[in-house]
Each structure stands twice: as structure tokens, then as C-alpha cells.
Motif scaffolding. Structure first.
Motif, PDB file in Angstrom:
ATOM      1  N   ALA A 128      24.575  43.875  38.798  1.00 48.46           N
ATOM      2  CA  ALA A 128      25.311  44.291  37.601  1.00 48.46           C
ATOM      3  C   ALA A 128      26.335  45.372  37.945  1.00 48.46           C
ATOM      4  N   THR A 129      25.976  46.274  38.831  1.00 46.14           N
ATOM      5  CA  THR A 129      26.908  47.319  39.241  1.00 46.14           C
ATOM      6  C   THR A 129      28.148  46.710  39.890  1.00 46.14           C
ATOM      7  N   ALA A 130      27.932  45.743  40.792  1.00 48.66           N
ATOM      8  CA  ALA A 130      29.062  45.094  41.469  1.00 48.66           C
ATOM      9  C   ALA A 130      29.942  44.343  40.472  1.00 48.66           C
ATOM     10  N   VAL A 131      29.321  43.661  39.515  1.00 45.54           N
ATOM     11  CA  VAL A 131      30.093  42.925  38.503  1.00 45.54           C
ATOM     12  C   VAL A 131      30.951  43.887  37.690  1.00 45.54           C
ATOM     13  N   LEU A 132      30.391  44.999  37.276  1.00 45.61           N
ATOM     14  CA  LEU A 132      31.150  45.965  36.484  1.00 45.61           C
ATOM     15  C   LEU A 132      32.279  46.597  37.293  1.00 45.61           C
ATOM     16  N   GLU A 133      32.040  46.874  38.547  1.00 44.72           N
ATOM     17  CA  GLU A 133      33.108  47.409  39.403  1.00 44.72           C
ATOM     18  C   GLU A 133      34.256  46.413  39.514  1.00 44.72           C
ATOM     19  N   LEU A 134      33.899  45.135  39.659  1.00 42.56           N
ATOM     20  CA  LEU A 134      34.930  44.099  39.723  1.00 42.56           C
ATOM     21  C   LEU A 134      35.698  44.009  38.413  1.00 42.56           C
ATOM     22  N   TYR A 135      34.987  44.000  37.284  1.00 38.31           N
ATOM     23  CA  TYR A 135      35.652  43.876  35.988  1.00 38.31           C
ATOM     24  C   TYR A 135      36.563  45.076  35.732  1.00 38.31           C
ATOM     25  N   ARG A 136      36.130  46.244  36.187  1.00 34.14           N
ATOM     26  CA  ARG A 136      36.957  47.435  36.002  1.00 34.14           C
ATOM     27  C   ARG A 136      38.291  47.282  36.734  1.00 34.14           C
ATOM     28  N   LEU A 137      38.249  46.692  37.921  1.00 31.69           N
ATOM     29  CA  LEU A 137      39.486  46.451  38.667  1.00 31.69           C
ATOM     30  C   LEU A 137      40.344  45.391  37.973  1.00 31.69           C
ATOM     31  N   LEU A 138      39.731  44.284  37.555  1.00 31.83           N
ATOM     32  CA  LEU A 138      40.482  43.211  36.903  1.00 31.83           C
ATOM     33  C   LEU A 138      41.140  43.700  35.617  1.00 31.83           C
ATOM     34  N   LEU A 139      40.427  44.520  34.870  1.00 29.50           N
ATOM     35  CA  LEU A 139      40.949  45.013  33.596  1.00 29.50           C
ATOM     36  C   LEU A 139      42.214  45.843  33.800  1.00 29.50           C
ATOM     37  N   ARG A 140      42.303  46.530  34.928  1.00 26.78           N
ATOM     38  CA  ARG A 140      43.408  47.462  35.150  1.00 26.78           C
ATOM     39  C   ARG A 140      44.550  46.876  35.977  1.00 26.78           C
ATOM     40  N   LEU A 141      44.526  45.582  36.240  1.00 30.15           N
ATOM     41  CA  LEU A 141      45.624  44.978  36.990  1.00 30.15           C
ATOM     42  C   LEU A 141      46.909  45.022  36.155  1.00 30.15           C
ATOM     43  N   PRO A 142      47.994  45.524  36.714  1.00 26.87           N
ATOM     44  CA  PRO A 142      49.244  45.587  35.952  1.00 26.87           C
ATOM     45  C   PRO A 142      49.942  44.232  35.935  1.00 26.87           C
ATOM     46  N   ALA A 143      50.979  44.131  35.157  1.00 23.95           N
ATOM     47  CA  ALA A 143      51.777  42.902  35.135  1.00 23.95           C
ATOM     48  C   ALA A 143      52.617  42.809  36.406  1.00 23.95           C
ATOM     49  N   LEU A 144      52.731  41.589  36.949  1.00 25.20           N
ATOM     50  CA  LEU A 144      53.559  41.318  38.118  1.00 25.20           C
ATOM     51  C   LEU A 144      54.735  40.429  37.723  1.00 25.20           C
ATOM     52  N   GLU A 145      55.727  40.409  38.580  1.00 26.19           N
ATOM     53  CA  GLU A 145      56.858  39.524  38.373  1.00 26.19           C
ATOM     54  C   GLU A 145      56.366  38.078  38.430  1.00 26.19           C
ATOM     55  N   PRO A 146      56.723  37.222  37.464  1.00 30.72           N
ATOM     56  CA  PRO A 146      56.223  35.839  37.453  1.00 30.72           C
ATOM     57  C   PRO A 146      56.847  35.015  38.566  1.00 30.72           C
ATOM     58  N   VAL A 147      56.000  34.329  39.327  1.00 31.90           N
ATOM     59  CA  VAL A 147      56.496  33.457  40.396  1.00 31.90           C
ATOM     60  C   VAL A 147      55.924  32.051  40.257  1.00 31.90           C
ATOM     61  N   ASP A 148      55.611  31.657  39.034  1.00 35.16           N
ATOM     62  CA  ASP A 148      55.052  30.321  38.820  1.00 35.16           C
ATOM     63  C   ASP A 148      56.033  29.260  39.287  1.00 35.16           C
ATOM     64  N   GLU A 149      55.500  28.268  39.987  1.00 31.39           N
ATOM     65  CA  GLU A 149      56.334  27.153  40.447  1.00 31.39           C
ATOM     66  C   GLU A 149      56.575  26.181  39.298  1.00 31.39           C
ATOM     67  N   PRO A 150      57.739  25.574  39.265  1.00 29.85           N
ATOM     68  CA  PRO A 150      57.916  24.456  38.331  1.00 29.85           C
ATOM     69  C   PRO A 150      57.055  23.285  38.765  1.00 29.85           C
ATOM     70  N   VAL A 151      56.457  22.613  37.807  1.00 31.64           N
ATOM     71  CA  VAL A 151      55.650  21.429  38.125  1.00 31.64           C
ATOM     72  C   VAL A 151      56.590  20.246  38.168  1.00 31.64           C
ATOM     73  N   ARG A 152      56.895  19.794  39.355  1.00 33.55           N
ATOM     74  CA  ARG A 152      57.930  18.776  39.536  1.00 33.55           C
ATOM     75  C   ARG A 152      57.326  17.382  39.425  1.00 33.55           C
ATOM     76  N   PRO A 153      58.112  16.415  38.972  1.00 36.72           N
ATOM     77  CA  PRO A 153      57.636  15.028  38.985  1.00 36.72           C
ATOM     78  C   PRO A 153      57.468  14.556  40.407  1.00 36.72           C
ATOM     79  N   PRO A 154      56.553  13.620  40.656  1.00 40.58           N
ATOM     80  CA  PRO A 154      56.341  13.127  42.006  1.00 40.58           C
ATOM     81  C   PRO A 154      57.608  12.526  42.599  1.00 40.58           C
TER      82      PRO A 154
END
Length: 394
Positions: A128-154
Motif C-alpha cells: 500500500a505504501t508503494a502504491v500511494l507513493e506511485l499515485y502521489r507522483l502520477l497526480l503531480r505530473l505536469p502537462a507536456l507538449e502533445p506529440v500524439d501521432e496522427p492515425v494514418r490509413p493503411p
């Protein structure tokens, strides 16, 4: 008269550990609550998947999250976040590009390998301690510049096979360059790989000049791990520049964002990974020779070695790419009349896309390059691995 429902165990634990006092006492209290209530495990896992989904909305990708968890926490947290990412994937209804799919596939392989050799699960309080430490980090992640790829047709089947053969040939050349013990052979193999990459990029530009497409620059993130992050970021920047891309290093989060057209991004990913292996091998050999001569070398030697390697290899990559472009233009003759304007417009498009993603960037002065022997040995290694086209390998 109705009364509010008392908060559940997970709510109380998260309020205590994540949203209130971030100290060790609060973490212990929250972990004790979770450890005493096995019925809360399912809800706790669901909240974790929500934190992962929130990270995607803030611009993070699977490899980014695993990388930051590895940098900030421990192996147990890496295993936990890998499991959460894989569990959340079926609920992710947003179309994803090739890199995202590849990241999940690689994470799945590593997670299964780790599960096969994993030690018994820790006691409930430690877990439980490890899970909470992980969640604390995930909760505080800032926004990053979006680099999502376009989903191209085959692509058409023939086109997909041709592209796969090209990339497979480049990968094979670089794998041989990494494995060989002969500098001259590594030089020829890496040079041929860069030549193929440059020609592939020019071929794409030729297609665009004859049948204009709607392709726009994309972006990808490439990990730049400790130690010697600055020198490695410098090497990645040199590879990106030689392949018509722009690179922006994010030191706190351990990655560089590379902006460019898709064929060039693939070239950068492949070549940087290979050259980093080659540079590390050459550095280890140079250090051994220094020690054999009775001279003790330090971190400054390795930093200077990698910085010199990046500086010199960048010059040679650029020369190889320019030569391949010139030869293609000459071979095409009149058919390449529209090529140079297209290449120029693609460079402008990459610069504009970089400026949109990163409207404010700063330059960084390379630190720790004070070892003359390290710089000399790194330059020599880059000279031995210099990249230029070798026709004899055709």
C-alpha cells in the motif's frame, strides 16, 4: 432525514496521503488504512487507472510515465505502473499511433518477463505504501507538449513492404556496426545506414514534389538517461539536425522531443540508439587503455569523451546526408526540378512546428567538459566511426 455517506477507505487514504500532508506520517496512516481493508483493493486499482488516464490527457505517453517513475522511484513502482498502464489500455478509446502501440507492446513484454522472475509480493502495508507513493507522483505530473501521432490509413500492401524492407536493412546495418570489433567496418556500416536514411528522406520529398500530400511534421520523445545526460542530448541533437529534424531537451524529465517528418523521425530513433551503443563501447575501451597506461580516469573523462564524440559525429552525419542528397538530385536530373524547393519548405515546416510546440526555449552551456584526454579520445573514436557513404557495400 438522509445523511452523507461516510467516505470509503480509499477516499480517506488518498485524502490523507495525496491531498493533505505529504509527510511520512500521513503516508503511513493512509497505508495502514488500506492494509487493514482488503475489500478496498479493487477500488484502489481503479483509481490508479484513472490517474494513468489523466496522465494521457496531460500529454504523457506510456514510455514517458515509466521513465519518470524509474527516475524518481524504485523498481517496485515501475512494476506497479507497468501493470496499471496495461490494465488501463483496453479502456483507452482514443485512436493511437504506431509509437504508442509499440510502447505498449514493449511494456507488455518486459512486464511479463519481470513477472516470471518476480519476488513474492510484499506485505499489505509495504504494498500500500508503494502504491500511494506511485499515485502521489502520477497526480503531480505536469502537462507536456502533445506529440500524439496522427492515425494514418493503411498503405497499399506493396508500399508497406517496401518501407519495411528499407527499415529492416537500416537496422541490420546498424546492428552490425554495434557488434563489430573493427572501427573501419563500423565506419562503413554506419555511413551506409545514414546514406540510406538520407535517400529515404529525399525519396519522400520527391514524392511530395510530384504529388503534394497533406503530411505535416510530427514529433516523438526519446529518452536521454543518466549518466552524462548533457553529452547524450548533444549526440541526439546532432543526429536530429543531420536528418532534417529539430530536438528540444527536457532535462528534468529525461527525454528529448524530436520534431520532423515521419521518415526522418524513424531515422533519428534508429541512428541515435545505435551511435550511443557504439560511443559507449568506444569509451569503455578508451578508459581501459588509459588505465593500462597508469592514468586514472574519472567522470570528467567520460563526459568529455561523449561530448567530443557527439560534436565530431554530427559533422560527419551532416556531410553524409548532404552528399546523399546531392547524388540523388544529380541522378534524378530534370526529374528533381521540384525537389530543392520541397526540401526547403519541409525545413520551414519543421521549424514552425517546433516553435508552436516550444514557443520558449533556452540554450544550455555544456558542463563538465574539462578533461583534455577525454575530448581527444572521443574525437578519435568519432573519427574512426565517421559516417560517409561507402558504395562498395551495395
Amino acid at each position: 432525514m438522509s445523511t452523507p455517506t461516510p467516505p470509503g477507505t480509499v477516499d480517506r487514504a488518498l485524502r490523507t496521503a495525496l491531498y493533505a500532508d505529504p509527510g511520512a506520517a500521513a503516508l503511513d496512516t493512509a497505508a495502514s488504512l488500506l492494509a487493514a481493508d482488503p475489500d478496498a483493493d479493487g477500488e484502489l486499482a481503479r483509481r490508479g487507472r484513472e490517474f494513468v488516464a489523466a496522465a494521457w490527457r496531460r500529454g504523457w505517453q506510456p514510455a514517458d510515465v515509466v521513465r519518470i517513475v524509474r527516475r524518481e522511484l524504485d523498481d517496485v513502482h515501475v512494476r506497479l505502473v507497468a501493470a496499471l498502464i496495461l490494465e488501463q489500455a483496453p479502456d483507452d478509446d482514443r485512436p493511437r499511433g504506431r509509437r504508442w502501440v509499440d510502447q505498449l507492446a514493449g511494456l507488455d513484454r518486459r512486464h511479463r518477463d519481470a513477472a516470471a522472475s518476480r519476488a513474492p509480493r510484499a506485505d499489505r502495508f509495504s504494498h500500500a505504501t508503494a502504491v500511494l507513493e506511485l499515485y502521489r507522483l502520477l497526480l503531480r505530473l505536469p502537462a507536456l507538449e502533445p506529440v500524439d501521432e496522427p492515425v494514418r490509413p493503411p498503405h497499399a500492401p506493396g508500399e508497406r513492404r517496401a518501407e519495411s524492407r528499407m527499415l529492416a536493412r537500416i537496422r541490420a546495418l546498424l546492428a552490425k556496426a554495434e557488434a563489430t570489433g573493427y572501427p573501419e567496418e563500423a565506419e562503413a556500416l554506419s555511413g551506409k545506414a545514414q546514406e540510406l536514411m538520407a535517400r529515404h528522406s529525399v525519396d519522400e520529398a520527391l514524392l511530395a514534389s510530384r504529388a503534394p500530400a497533406e503530411d505535416t511534421p510530427g514529433a516523438c520523445r526519446i529518452g536521454v538517461d543518466a549518466p552524462y545526460e548533457q553529452a547524450k542530448a548533444m549526440l541526439l541533437d546532432a543526429v536530429a539536425t543531420a536528418n532534417h529534424c529539430r530536438a528540444v531537451w527536457n532535462e528534468p524529465f529525461g527525454f528529448t522531443t524530436v520534431v520532423g517528418f515521419e521518415p526522418d523521425l524513424e531515422a533519428v530513433e534508429l541512428l541515435y540508439t545505435s551511435l550511443l551503443v557504439q560511443a559507449t563501447t568506444a569509451m569503455t575501451k578508451a578508459e581501459a587503455e588509459q588505465r593500462a597506461g597508469g592514468r586514472k580516469r574519472t567522470k570528467t573523462f567520460r563526459q568529455a569523451f561523449l561530448a567530443a564524440y557527439a560534436h565530431r559525429i554530427g559533422t560527419r552525419l551532416t556531410a553524409a546526408a548532404e552528399q546523399a542528397t546531392a547524388e540523388t538530385v544529380q541522378a534524378e536530373g530534370k526529374g528533381a526540378a521540384g525537389l530543392l524547393p520541397v526540401l526547403a519548405s519541409r525545413e520551414v515546416a519543421v521549424s514552425a512546428a517546433t516553435d508552436r510546440l516550444f514557443p520558449a526555449t533556452t540554450t544550455t552551456r555544456l558542463r563538465g567538459v574539462s578533461d583534455a584526454a577525454g575530448w581527444t579520445e572521443g574525437s578519435r573514436a568519432a573519427d574512426r566511426a565517421q559516417v560517409r557513404p561507402r558504395r562498395s557495400l551495395d
